[in-house]
Design a protein around this motif. Sequence first.
Motif, short mmCIF file in Angstrom:
data_model
loop_
_atom_site.label_atom_id
_atom_site.label_comp_id
_atom_site.label_asym_id
_atom_site.label_seq_id
_atom_site.Cartn_x
_atom_site.Cartn_y
_atom_site.Cartn_z
N LEU A 177 0.82 -1.21 0.00
CA LEU A 177 0.00 0.00 0.00
C LEU A 177 0.86 1.27 0.00
O LEU A 177 0.45 2.31 -0.51
CB LEU A 177 -0.93 0.01 1.21
CG LEU A 177 -2.13 -0.94 1.14
CD1 LEU A 177 -2.89 -0.96 2.46
CD2 LEU A 177 -3.07 -0.57 0.00
N GLN A 178 2.05 1.18 0.57
CA GLN A 178 2.95 2.33 0.60
C GLN A 178 3.83 2.45 -0.64
O GLN A 178 4.50 3.47 -0.84
CB GLN A 178 3.84 2.25 1.84
CG GLN A 178 3.07 2.38 3.16
CD GLN A 178 3.91 2.06 4.37
OE1 GLN A 178 5.14 2.00 4.30
NE2 GLN A 178 3.26 1.81 5.50
N ASP A 179 3.80 1.42 -1.48
CA ASP A 179 4.62 1.40 -2.69
C ASP A 179 3.96 2.25 -3.77
O ASP A 179 2.91 1.89 -4.31
CB ASP A 179 4.78 -0.05 -3.16
CG ASP A 179 5.67 -0.18 -4.38
OD1 ASP A 179 6.19 0.85 -4.86
OD2 ASP A 179 5.84 -1.32 -4.86
N LYS A 180 4.56 3.35 -4.12
CA LYS A 180 3.99 4.27 -5.12
C LYS A 180 3.90 3.63 -6.50
O LYS A 180 3.07 4.03 -7.32
CB LYS A 180 4.82 5.55 -5.19
CG LYS A 180 4.79 6.38 -3.90
CD LYS A 180 5.62 7.64 -4.05
CE LYS A 180 5.59 8.46 -2.77
NZ LYS A 180 6.42 9.69 -2.87
N ASP A 181 4.77 2.66 -6.77
CA ASP A 181 4.77 2.00 -8.08
C ASP A 181 3.76 0.86 -8.18
O ASP A 181 3.51 0.33 -9.26
CB ASP A 181 6.16 1.46 -8.39
CG ASP A 181 7.19 2.58 -8.53
OD1 ASP A 181 6.79 3.67 -9.00
OD2 ASP A 181 8.36 2.37 -8.16
#
Length: 346
Positions: A177-181
Amino acid sequence: MQRLIKYTAALLSLILPLFSFLACSDTDKEENALYTEVVGSAGEYDILYDELRFVTLTYRKILDATYGDGIDDNGTIWDREESAKRYRGELEKKVQAMLEENYRVLAACSVYGIGRDVLEGEEIQQQVSLQYKNAVASFSSEEAFLADMDGNFMTERLYKLYLARDFMKYKLRDAVLQDKDSEVIKDQESFYKWLNNGNCVYVQHILLRNDEGEDKEANRRIAEEVSATLKKGEQTIDAFVGSAFFNEDLTNVSPYYLIQGLYDPALTDAGLRLYSDGDASDVIETEEGFYVLQRIEAPKGDLEGRLADLYDTYLWTMIGETSTEVGNTDVILNDYGKSLDLVTLK
């Protein structure tokens, strides 16, 4: 059905490495010494004997229930040389595949920098202790709990390891969920908009299963007649249960939200082509059997009321896909592991 049998499917996906030893009595030491023998590896993690034993004995039980019809005494398919030889290959493939599946989450965690230090860390260990106490409390005593686990090929150590691994899934979810990609939808509001942009349909289905020994084409004809009748608008899908079309394999479920990416693509594709309430699909052939879908009008406000649960289901499905995509790891048995006969493993 014993209590832990309910957990079998979930626990089969929770195989973990050893990170701690539990205190044991002198009478347990010989057995524990065997159970903690290393039989192989998956990436950086050791696979122990009791992991291999649990998966193997569970699958032996499942395969015996599947193929054991006609056994004329209390034996199993594994007690007879001919049937044991026949199903040995399937057993070995299933055990290997399940072990590989079990380690994918840990491998995916490693990709996101969530390693053994987190697995063995105080936060997760405290959660494991609490969960274990809650499980024991559901039995009359800890001895009864341990006896139940033993009857289901489980050890106390392995059970606690499974709990720890399950908490690692939450760490992986947070990282994704925190991974922008990552393409995973990050919040409920965005998920709601996505659902209403042609990615969800409210349906009911009928399923005609193709059980072993049945006439598949006869089943197909029944499903086609159901589909044709629904398309005429003469009946709803509920009317077929208990009707002349019904047999023991013709089943349906309550209406549900068929969501893109969460179900068999063949079902989703067919469901999303139903544009108006009452529209019925052609027959959809899957591994389970023949499906027929009908679009149903959703109750007002129902989607909003169930959004949190639907989003949770979506998230865990995406985490499973992430594990499959980035968590590939090979399970390699060592010489000792290769020497073990899965058909006779105790």
